[in-house]
Write a protein that holds these residues in place. Structure first.
Motif, PDB file in Angstrom:
ATOM      1  N   GLY A 204       1.112  -1.496   0.311  1.00 26.97           N
ATOM      2  CA  GLY A 204      -0.301  -0.041  -0.175  1.00 26.97           C
ATOM      3  C   GLY A 204       0.808   1.648  -0.415  1.00 26.97           C
ATOM      4  O   GLY A 204       1.053   2.330  -0.739  1.00 26.97           O
TER       5      GLY A 204
ATOM      6  N   SER B 291       0.395   3.805  -2.928  1.00 29.21           N
ATOM      7  CA  SER B 291      -0.135   5.798  -1.779  1.00 29.21           C
ATOM      8  C   SER B 291       1.428   6.672  -0.870  1.00 29.21           C
ATOM      9  O   SER B 291       2.215   6.716  -2.139  1.00 29.21           O
ATOM     10  CB  SER B 291      -1.134   5.459  -0.453  1.00 29.21           C
ATOM     11  OG  SER B 291      -1.327   6.344  -0.636  1.00 29.21           O
TER      12      SER B 291
ATOM     13  N   SER C 129      -0.503   7.071   4.397  1.00 31.04           N
ATOM     14  CA  SER C 129      -0.534   6.193   4.287  1.00 31.04           C
ATOM     15  C   SER C 129      -0.301   6.593   6.627  1.00 31.04           C
ATOM     16  O   SER C 129      -0.896   5.706   7.667  1.00 31.04           O
ATOM     17  CB  SER C 129       1.112   5.743   4.631  1.00 31.04           C
ATOM     18  OG  SER C 129       1.945   6.603   4.859  1.00 31.04           O
TER      19      SER C 129
ATOM     20  N   GLY D 156      -3.494   1.884  -2.964  1.00 30.46           N
ATOM     21  CA  GLY D 156      -2.239   1.812  -1.743  1.00 30.46           C
ATOM     22  C   GLY D 156      -3.605   2.610  -0.728  1.00 30.46           C
ATOM     23  O   GLY D 156      -2.567   1.307   0.552  1.00 30.46           O
ATOM     24  N   ASN D 157      -4.203   3.259  -0.552  1.00 23.38           N
ATOM     25  CA  ASN D 157      -5.066   3.769   1.210  1.00 23.38           C
ATOM     26  C   ASN D 157      -6.233   2.677   1.194  1.00 23.38           C
ATOM     27  O   ASN D 157      -6.201   2.532   2.501  1.00 23.38           O
ATOM     28  CB  ASN D 157      -5.812   4.811   0.550  1.00 23.38           C
ATOM     29  CG  ASN D 157      -4.977   6.252   0.228  1.00 23.38           C
ATOM     30  OD1 ASN D 157      -3.292   6.358   0.292  1.00 23.38           O
ATOM     31  ND2 ASN D 157      -5.663   8.181  -0.384  1.00 23.38           N
TER      32      ASN D 157
ATOM     33  N   LEU E  25      -5.123  -0.854   0.987  1.00 19.94           N
ATOM     34  CA  LEU E  25      -3.851  -2.044   0.964  1.00 19.94           C
ATOM     35  C   LEU E  25      -3.646  -1.060   2.879  1.00 19.94           C
ATOM     36  O   LEU E  25      -3.589  -1.836   3.757  1.00 19.94           O
ATOM     37  CB  LEU E  25      -3.438  -2.123   0.485  1.00 19.94           C
ATOM     38  CG  LEU E  25      -3.457  -2.642  -0.939  1.00 19.94           C
ATOM     39  CD1 LEU E  25      -2.523  -2.932  -1.551  1.00 19.94           C
ATOM     40  CD2 LEU E  25      -4.145  -4.253  -0.457  1.00 19.94           C
TER      41      LEU E  25
END
Length: 305
Positions: free
Chosen positions: A88, A92, A97, A155-156, A158
């Motif tokens: 992720g 991202s 994150s 990505g966000n 995950l």
């Protein structure tokens, strides 16, 4: 310097390392090492470090009846959790994150209500709702065009799943953490993590060009392995010996602030209106969900006096 002061510094140190990790780890992937290969370096390095210091702890064995729980704990905490977070983070941005991982206390509270049937007050329900709205808003609307962030929404998502799996890990591991010494628990957890992550990270680990790694990249990898994986755990354990769990957990509010500040200073990320709004909602949600009722706060102060 008193032990309490040292414990506060340890808690601040752990939170600072976590905050810096988002940008440091992002700077290594995927040019020098892909995410799953990075996880292999992390679990192998941490396993070696925890086995090394385990000789200073008590000699104890894991009981056979605890094997299934230990395995499930490793799957959640050393396998899925780490794999989805680093993948992720690669897809991202550091700010996204650092904001999304702050939802962990909310996830733990929600999972505790579902799995352990713990009661949740209306205030905590409001906190969970606000925090999740911020997280979902960042996933759906926190998109931007960046070469180093090829799929920000995925990505966000995950990274948010990382919080779900880590929260599940904390609930499942609770019994084992109380029963076994931290050195015993962590050395076996990371050892299992090696075998769990091997099918995913073996190829990426071999693809690394070890002989041509720049010095700054080597230092970044060491920071993640030694700092983020090893030192933070020891810092938090020491902090918990001198401070209340609620006090240590309160430092979670610093992590997005440190993560965002470092990402901006190093030029690795930029602030947007969506990121600012999402961060405010998540932090407010975590505060409402984790804050003790006034009566309990008064009772706690009276017991300490």
């Amino acid at each position: 310097m008193s032990k309490r002061t040292l414990a506060l510094l340890a808690a601040i140190g752990a939170t600072t390392i976590y905050g810096l990790n988002h940008t440091v780890a992002k700077g290594v992937m995927p040019m020098y090492v892909k995410p799953f290969g990075f996880i292999m370096l992390r679990v192998i390095g941490a396993a070696l470090l925890f086995w090394s210091i385990s000789f200073f702890g008590p000699k104890e064995r894991i009981e056979k009846r605890d094997y299934p729980r230990l395995f499930l704990t490793a799957v959640l905490g050393m396998g899925i959790n780490m794999l989805v977070f680093f993948k992720g983070l690669q897809l991202s941005t550091p700010i996204n994150s650092s904001v999304l991982v702050t939802t962990t206390p909310i996830i733990v509270l929600l999972l505790s209500a579902i799995a352990l049937k713990e009661k949740i007050s209306n205030r905590k329900i409001l906190g969970i709702t606000i925090g999740l709205i911020g997280a979902i808003g960042l996933i759906l609307f926190g998109t931007e065009i960046r070469q180093d962030a090829p799929n920000i929404p995925l990505g966000n998502f995950l990274v948010l799943m990382n919080s779900v799996f880590y929260g599940s890990y904390l609930i499942v591991a609770k019994t084992l953490i109380k029963k076994y010494h931290p050195f015993t628990f962590m050395k076996w957890l990371f050892t299992l993590g090696i075998f769990l992550c091997l099918p995913f990270g073996y190829t990426e680990l071999l693809e690394m060009d070890y002989t041509n790694l720049p010095t700054d990249i080597i230092l970044s990898i060491l920071f993640v392995v030694v700092g983020t994986t090893f030192c933070t755990y020891l810092f938090n354990i020491f902090a918990l010996t001198q401070l209340k769990a609620s006090t240590v957990s309160a430092f979670v509010y610093l992590q997005p602030l440190i993560g965002i500040s470092y990402a901006l200073v190093t030029g690795q990320d930029t602030l947007t209106t969506v990121k600012i709004m999402a961060a405010c909602l998540v932090i407010l949600g975590v505060y409402l969900a984790s804050r003790k009722p006034i009566k309990k706060q008064r009772a706690s102060k009276l017991s300490d006096s």
